[in-house]
Scaffold this active site. Structure first.
Site, PDB file in Angstrom:
ATOM      1  N   SER A 113       0.826  -1.211   0.000  1.00 51.23           N
ATOM      2  CA  SER A 113       0.000   0.000   0.000  1.00 51.23           C
ATOM      3  C   SER A 113       0.863   1.265   0.000  1.00 51.23           C
ATOM      4  O   SER A 113       2.043   1.224   0.335  1.00 51.23           O
ATOM      5  CB  SER A 113      -0.892  -0.024   1.243  1.00 51.23           C
ATOM      6  OG  SER A 113      -1.915   0.922   1.120  1.00 51.23           O
ATOM      7  N   GLN A 162      -0.492   4.893   6.223  1.00 47.77           N
ATOM      8  CA  GLN A 162      -0.049   3.899   5.251  1.00 47.77           C
ATOM      9  C   GLN A 162       1.146   3.125   5.788  1.00 47.77           C
ATOM     10  O   GLN A 162       1.228   1.906   5.635  1.00 47.77           O
ATOM     11  CB  GLN A 162       0.358   4.548   3.914  1.00 47.77           C
ATOM     12  CG  GLN A 162      -0.809   5.018   3.090  1.00 47.77           C
ATOM     13  CD  GLN A 162      -1.890   3.970   2.963  1.00 47.77           C
ATOM     14  OE1 GLN A 162      -1.651   2.893   2.457  1.00 47.77           O
ATOM     15  NE2 GLN A 162      -3.090   4.279   3.447  1.00 47.77           N
ATOM     16  N   HIS A 217       0.739  -0.095   7.769  1.00 45.72           N
ATOM     17  CA  HIS A 217       0.238  -1.301   7.102  1.00 45.72           C
ATOM     18  C   HIS A 217       1.315  -2.357   6.987  1.00 45.72           C
ATOM     19  O   HIS A 217       1.070  -3.543   7.191  1.00 45.72           O
ATOM     20  CB  HIS A 217      -0.224  -0.970   5.666  1.00 45.72           C
ATOM     21  CG  HIS A 217      -1.673  -0.698   5.549  1.00 45.72           C
ATOM     22  ND1 HIS A 217      -2.631  -1.619   5.839  1.00 45.72           N
ATOM     23  CD2 HIS A 217      -2.348   0.406   5.140  1.00 45.72           C
ATOM     24  CE1 HIS A 217      -3.839  -1.102   5.625  1.00 45.72           C
ATOM     25  NE2 HIS A 217      -3.693   0.129   5.202  1.00 45.72           N
ATOM     26  N   GLU A 259      -1.322   4.997  -5.202  1.00 47.24           N
ATOM     27  CA  GLU A 259      -2.579   4.291  -4.908  1.00 47.24           C
ATOM     28  C   GLU A 259      -3.587   5.272  -4.292  1.00 47.24           C
ATOM     29  O   GLU A 259      -4.702   5.419  -4.769  1.00 47.24           O
ATOM     30  CB  GLU A 259      -2.283   3.138  -3.942  1.00 47.24           C
ATOM     31  CG  GLU A 259      -3.511   2.338  -3.567  1.00 47.24           C
ATOM     32  CD  GLU A 259      -3.226   1.370  -2.412  1.00 47.24           C
ATOM     33  OE1 GLU A 259      -2.184   1.527  -1.727  1.00 47.24           O
ATOM     34  OE2 GLU A 259      -4.057   0.473  -2.186  1.00 47.24           O
ATOM     35  N   HIS A 260      -3.188   5.917  -3.196  1.00 48.11           N
ATOM     36  CA  HIS A 260      -4.012   6.945  -2.554  1.00 48.11           C
ATOM     37  C   HIS A 260      -3.341   8.300  -2.740  1.00 48.11           C
ATOM     38  O   HIS A 260      -2.130   8.421  -2.522  1.00 48.11           O
ATOM     39  CB  HIS A 260      -4.128   6.700  -1.044  1.00 48.11           C
ATOM     40  CG  HIS A 260      -4.609   5.340  -0.674  1.00 48.11           C
ATOM     41  ND1 HIS A 260      -3.746   4.320  -0.319  1.00 48.11           N
ATOM     42  CD2 HIS A 260      -5.851   4.830  -0.600  1.00 48.11           C
ATOM     43  CE1 HIS A 260      -4.460   3.231  -0.039  1.00 48.11           C
ATOM     44  NE2 HIS A 260      -5.738   3.512  -0.200  1.00 48.11           N
ATOM     45  N   ASP A 284     -10.986   4.019   3.452  1.00 47.84           N
ATOM     46  CA  ASP A 284     -10.721   2.598   3.710  1.00 47.84           C
ATOM     47  C   ASP A 284     -11.950   1.880   4.245  1.00 47.84           C
ATOM     48  O   ASP A 284     -12.054   0.655   4.139  1.00 47.84           O
ATOM     49  CB  ASP A 284      -9.596   2.454   4.744  1.00 47.84           C
ATOM     50  CG  ASP A 284      -8.229   2.698   4.127  1.00 47.84           C
ATOM     51  OD1 ASP A 284      -8.109   2.581   2.897  1.00 47.84           O
ATOM     52  OD2 ASP A 284      -7.287   3.011   4.890  1.00 47.84           O
ATOM     53  N   HIS A 337     -16.152 -14.191 -46.093  1.00 51.37           N
ATOM     54  CA  HIS A 337     -16.694 -12.983 -45.464  1.00 51.37           C
ATOM     55  C   HIS A 337     -17.466 -12.159 -46.496  1.00 51.37           C
ATOM     56  O   HIS A 337     -18.602 -11.742 -46.268  1.00 51.37           O
ATOM     57  CB  HIS A 337     -15.554 -12.117 -44.891  1.00 51.37           C
ATOM     58  CG  HIS A 337     -14.942 -12.630 -43.621  1.00 51.37           C
ATOM     59  ND1 HIS A 337     -14.236 -13.795 -43.543  1.00 51.37           N
ATOM     60  CD2 HIS A 337     -14.944 -12.103 -42.364  1.00 51.37           C
ATOM     61  CE1 HIS A 337     -13.805 -13.972 -42.300  1.00 51.37           C
ATOM     62  NE2 HIS A 337     -14.230 -12.959 -41.556  1.00 51.37           N
TER      63      HIS A 337
END
Lengths: 429, 429
Positions: A237, A259, A262, A327-328, A361, A420
């Site tokens: 993260s 963060q 984590h 990510e954030h 979150d 075709h």
């Protein structure tokens, strides 16, 4: 922690290091994972039981042992503290409301000559959600994976989660009951991904596999991709913050640490044109660190993979952040919406001084499963669309095919595909 | 050709064989492809030039030699026959109009307490389109890959295509000019995928790689997935037809053969409750085969991988077709739209007696890059969305975070993430 100025002589080298954050060396585990997948494909539950004995330290006696009973999930839910139960229901309702708004719709358009063109959107038949176990067993992850699948209209939703020592995480079980999930299997790691991708005696083969996991899970997801769909390949993260002098350094510090706590591999990066803010945040980080129960993890993360970058101005800060594609992304400035048009790449964007990343979150509504390691340049947040797929709709009238059939036949003929061409010509008048 | 009835004793075994169609054994080529990718990552253009010498039988003298000049593309376009030029422009305009309608929009929703939630949709910065060369160099493939990227708003679009003997396909060059593509590289196979995924001296690293290819290309796309995004992993082309007695057996036969002529590995499957239609189509297939220039390929495909299945009724026919999940599905019945709600899985659905699959390959508008081998159960047609990605938007007011911050902090605390908890609490009043 990297504490640098964009004018520094060695800035580019330092910045390249940040861009390379979170790269997973899948090659190191790919042989192991390939073997696990092959064992599950060949021996199914027999192999699963062996892997559980080895990795989770308990031995299932039967196929039924692999599944968690709905009774134990109901019981875990009943045992929840009332306040927590209410909080989880609030989260469930808000996440569901947000995801309902993003659900794609079938559409069509017609032309006066009798043509109908469009797209039909359909849920996949089945989805398998992977939820990590042990210390990283988060009920919020369950909500964030189950709800988009439910909103999509997926008929069969199954969950796999490892249960070390055969002790399921009670919070996770409660969350399963709250979400109405009934098929939960005590299977983890690459084995779980393989079981859901190819099926076993009692674990159904699914169409889509989503959910977070370690490098073994990520590698397995990559390997089964193509036989099933997956959401993304996610790593540790991370948070990026764009801030000006209006930002509260105390808030910035705890947001970065949210963060860092984590995972030692997590990245927390503040970019600001304010040297004053940068200096103050640095001090506040140390103050906060000493108060955190997860200080050890957070400290290692922030020291080894944290960064504060001072830039000439906000334009430069944004430009660097777009390269990072976090990510954030928090935008803690006086007028954050004015910057939004210039922000190109981020999993989720948190705007303004009252929007800490953590609100996203759990209860804000948008999904917390987001692209990491710069992959926000091409991946989207997990959402309803991961559990749906489209079919093109094409309907021509006799008039319509007569209007453009000749051009179609000509191109087909030019490409050397005469069947075709003929399949169109036989319909022309 | 498999000519079977769903009541046959061995039906299930035969049907399973159809479900297993188009499985690619990636394992057989993965070592080769992995080596190619590693060589390109390490030696870039030097390795590219060696691979071109080996596979395409010509030797580039410089980095510039790898690129096709815009002058040669303009010249190829000028040399086009007027009618073909007009046909390609018609195709371009219709494909563009359809894709503009499917372009996703950013959206937001607000709440009375000052919350804003939404999604911002942004194009990727760069896209790499792979277009096969040699006998399978189809200008229509170029249009179908370029147009969605252009509609998405991708700034940098590059094309890689192999040029055996250093002889580019003039039609493809003309189509590049028509589409306004300027960066076209004479590089093919797994090498091209690696070059676009990781970049070389003059081939830029891209964010998304799309386009068809053989098993080496498909395997390379799977291997670089995660470092870049890809559209899908596609195999041989295929058609499924649901038809009743109202269908014209002559048309059904040439429609089946229009897939069969692509590739010996292509699959063509008719499912009908009408024994009469089934018998007649079988005869018509043989009649048509003798007239086709590509008879050899089409015959091998239809004999080894074609099927006509007679069912008890249309419900059963649809149920079987949903299991097959064909790339192309024709519904040649009296009232095709009445069946649409029951059709769950197909890449593109062609409705009614005037809609041969080939119309969708060139001029109808929807994309002809579609999921194959049953992957329509979870993949969508190539589209604008493949070249865009989303960012969640979250903005809370002070009032808003005070309304739900307590619940958020409680869940964070329960998950043991106290920095998350504190990052919310510091904002509460």
């Amino acid at each position: 922690m990297m504490f640098i100025n964009s004018k520094d002589g060695n800035f580019e080298a330092n910045f390249q290091e940040l861009l390379g954050r979170g790269k997973m060396d899948i090659a190191t585990v790919s042989n192991i994972v390939m073997n696990i997948i092959n064992e599950i494909r060949t021996d199914k539950n027999k192999a699963l039981k062996e892997h559980i004995s080895k990795f989770d330290k308990w031995t299932p006696n039967s196929d039924e042992d692999l599944q968690i009973s709905t009774e134990s999930m109901a019981k875990a839910y009943e045992n929840l503290d009332k306040k927590l139960k209410d909080a989880l229901h609030l989260a469930y309702d808000r996440i569901k409301a947000y995801h309902q708004k993003q659900k794609p719709k079938s559409w069509f358009d017609d032309e006066a000559n009798g043509t109908i063109l469009g797209q039909k959107v359909t849920p996949v038949d089945s989805a398998g959600l992977y939820i990590p176990g042990g210390k990283a067993a988060y009920p919020s992850s369950l909500l964030m994976n189950v709800i988009p699948a439910q909103v999509a209209g997926v008929e069969e939703i199954i969950v796999c989660t490892p249960t070390p020592d055969n002790e399921p995480n009670e919070l996770l079980l409660a969350a399963c009951h709250l979400c109405g999930v009934t098929k939960v299997f005590k299977v983890g790691g690459a084995s779980a991904i393989a079981a859901m991708a190819y099926g076993t005696e009692n674990i159904p083969k699914v169409d889509v596999i989503t959910g977070p996991g370690n490098i073994f899970v990520a590698t397995a997801k990559k390997m089964v991709f193509g036989d099933v769909h997956i959401d993304m390949i996610a790593g540790p993260s991370e948070i990026g913050i764009l801030a000006d002098e209006s930002a509260n350094p105390n808030h910035m510090a705890i947001d970065l640490l949210s963060q860092a706590e984590h995972d030692e591999m997590a990245s927390s990066i503040l970019i600001t044109p304010s040297q004053k803010l940068a200096d103050e945040v640095k001090v506040e980080i140390e103050n906060w660190l000493q108060k955190l129960p997860r200080q050890e993890i957070a400290r290692k993360s922030i020291e080894e993979r944290g960064a504060i970058i001072v830039t000439s101005d906000m334009d430069e800060a944004i430009e660097l952040m777009n390269q990072i594609a976090p990510e954030h992304l928090e935008v803690a400035t006086t007028s954050p919406f004015e910057l939004l048009p210039f922000i190109k790449h981020a999993g989720a964007i948190f705007l303004g001084h009252n929007t800490p990343e953590a609100i996203g979150d759990y209860v804000a509504g948008p999904n917390h499963t987001l692209p990491t390691g710069g992959t926000a340049k091409f991946y989207s947040p997990l959402g309803v669309e991961n559990f749906m797929k489209k079919s093109s709709i094409i309907s021509f009238s006799s008039k319509a095919i007569n209007e453009i059939g000749e051009e179609c036949a000509l191109i087909a003929n030019t490409e050397g595909l005469t069947a075709h061409e003929q399949s169109v010509r036989v319909r022309l008048k």
